[in-house]
Structure formats: structure tokens, C-alpha cells
Design an enzyme around this catalytic site. Structure first.
Site, short mmCIF file in Angstrom:
data_model
loop_
_atom_site.label_atom_id
_atom_site.label_comp_id
_atom_site.label_asym_id
_atom_site.label_seq_id
_atom_site.Cartn_x
_atom_site.Cartn_y
_atom_site.Cartn_z
N SER A 114 1.31 -8.18 11.03
CA SER A 114 1.21 -6.75 11.32
C SER A 114 2.13 -6.25 12.44
O SER A 114 2.27 -5.04 12.61
CB SER A 114 -0.24 -6.38 11.65
OG SER A 114 -1.03 -6.36 10.48
N LYS A 117 4.68 -3.59 11.61
CA LYS A 117 4.43 -2.16 11.64
C LYS A 117 5.07 -1.45 12.85
O LYS A 117 5.20 -0.22 12.83
CB LYS A 117 2.93 -1.89 11.61
CG LYS A 117 2.26 -2.34 10.31
CD LYS A 117 0.79 -1.99 10.29
CE LYS A 117 0.13 -2.35 8.97
NZ LYS A 117 -0.07 -3.80 8.80
N SER A 169 -3.83 -0.60 12.26
CA SER A 169 -2.96 -1.41 11.41
C SER A 169 -3.12 -1.06 9.92
O SER A 169 -3.22 -1.94 9.06
CB SER A 169 -3.25 -2.90 11.62
OG SER A 169 -2.28 -3.70 11.02
#
Length: 268
Positions: A114, A117, A169
Site C-alpha cells: 500500500s 498509494k 488505504s
């Protein structure tokens, strides 16, 4: 010396030699006892101090230093080994001077998950205005990854989608941001172009969500991710959003409300 003086004094005063010897013996004995007590206290203090120095690591900071945790110099009485960790890859850097404090395989290619991102957010800031509204498409509601439940057909402002991306997220928010103005492929190309511009030479992105690529094709390194995170938090909006613990977003018509809560595992 004092005992000898007493012997001469008492003899001169006419006392018997027996009494003079008695006082001499008494004085010498007292002196020896005092010396023994003083020696025991002195050496006990020395041994105690040595014991303390052997068991403590003392760090003295110069308050005018900015190299070590905000200070300039540090002196160690004894250096201790770094604690062992289970992670295969690790990197600790002083962001004020980019000094590496600790690292384990920091250039080994791994899946960034993640943390991807952060790059998704940077490309989105380039593509959109923060008050621009983007519509949620059907594919984005079923995309793989952690989702917040964006409803099909609803529109959300870019700044709210970024909050969903960076606070919880959100994979569905990442999908909307990566497919509204350009194709997913073009968006990912922008991500890789930025990675090269940041000097992330061991990084390749295949999607905007952080899903593992085929045969490890979606990869980065701890060193590259440090460059990415440092660049990302230099943007005021991103720096403020990643600090948010919980918040709410609404669709562009202020009808649909979604709660966002940061989890410890969101960006691990």
C-alpha cells in the site's frame, strides 16, 4: 606523627614512660583504624563507580548539534549491538541529513504493497484539481484490495478520494483516481515516470493500488520508498492527510457519507 608528639609531650611533662607508651599505643591504634575505614570507603566508591560504568551506556549530547536526533555530537561509554529484527528488509534514515542509521537489505526488491498509494496520490495531484468531481464506475467497486464501499454512480471530489486513499488505504478510491481522466495503463506510466525522476531506479509499478504484480513485476526497495515518502510528505496536503486518524467524506451532493478510520496495517 600525632602519637609521637604525645609521647614526647607526656614524657616532658614528667609522666611515667609507661603512661607515655600507653598513649602512644592508643594513638597508633586509632590512626590505623581511621586509615582502614577511609581505605574501605574509598575503594568501595571506586569499585561501585567502575560497576556503574560497566553496566550503563552513557550518551552526552551537545545541544547545538543537529546530526544525532537533533543534536551534534554524542559520546558513548560502550557501544551496544543493534537489536535483531525479523524483517528481511529494513531502513532507518535521519531525514534531516539523509544519514543512514540502520539498514538491512535496503536495495533488495520487494513488493511495496500500500505504500504504492503515495505515488498514486502524487500523480493524482498532477492530473486533477482538488475540487474536481470524479464518478465511481462499476469496475472500481469490485477491484481487489481494501475498499471503503464507494457506491456505483456517485461522484466524489478529488480531495475526498485522496483522503480515502491515504487515511484508510482505499483500493476503490485508487481505482477511481487512476481511471477517470486517463486509462489505468497511462496512469501507471505516469507513476513510473515519476519514480525515475525521483531516482527510484529499482522500482516498477504495474497498478495504482499496490497489488502484487505477476512474477514480482510490481516492486520497489526500502531505499526507493524512502525517496518516495520524503517527496510525498513535502506536499502539504499529503503531509496533513497521512496524519488523520479518522474523518468522513461525502459525495458531491452531500448525501452519501462514509467514515474513514486509519488502521495500523493500512500502510505497513
Amino acid at each position: 606523627f600525632c602519637s609521637g608528639a604525645c609521647f614526647i609531650f607526656f614524657t616532658a611533662e614528667g609522666l611515667s614512660p609507661f603512661l607515655a607508651v600507653f598513649w602512644l599505643f592508643f594513638g597508633v591504634t586509632g590512626a590505623l583504624v581511621c586509615f582502614a575505614l577511609f581505605s574501605a570507603d574509598f575503594f568501595s566508591g571506586v569499585f561501585s563507580q567502575n560497576k556503574i560504568e560497566q553496566n550503563l551506556v552513557t550518551i552526552n549530547f551537545n545541544h547545538n548539534n543537529s546530526n544525532v536526533l537533533g543534536y551534534s555530537t554524542a559520546s558513548l561509554v560502550r557501544e551496544l549491538p543493534m537489536p535483531s529484527i525479523s524483517a528481511q528488509v529494513a531502513l532507518v534514515i535521519d531525514k534531516n541529513n539523509d544519514k543512514v542509521l540502520y539498514e538491512v537489505n535496503s536495495n533488495q526488491e520487494v513488493a511495496p504493497a500500500s505504500t504504492t498509494k503515495l505515488m498514486t496520490a502524487l500523480v493524482s495531484i498532477d492530473l486533477y484539481k482538488e475540487d474536481e468531481s470524479l464518478e465511481v464506475t462499476a469496475p472500481c467497486t469490485v477491484v481487489e484490495g481494501s475498499k471503503i464501499g464507494l457506491p456505483i454512480g456517485k461522484s466524489y471530489k478529488v480531495k475526498d478520494l485522496l483522503k480515502a486513499l491515504l487515511v484508510q488505504s482505499s483500493a476503490d478510491a485508487a481505482c477511481v483516481l487512476a481511471s477517470s481522466k486517463v486509462s489505468n495503463k497511462e496512469f501507471v506510466n505516469f507513476m513510473n515516470e515519476k519514480a525515475k525522476a525521483f531516482g527510484m531506479n529499482n522500482t516498477n509499478f504495474t497498478n495504482a493500488i499496490g497489488l502484487d504484480g505477476v512474477n514480482g513485476s510490481h516492486h520497489s526497495t526500502a531505499s526507493d520508498l524512502y525517496k518516495l515518502s520524503k517527496k510525498a510528505v513535502s506536499y502539504k496536503d499529503i503531509s496533513e492527510m497521512v496524519k488523520i486518524k479518522n474523518t468522513k467524506i461525502k459525495d458531491s451532493n452531500d448525501k452519501s457519507e462514509i467514515n474513514l478510520v486509519k488502521k495500523d496495517s493500512d500502510f505497513r
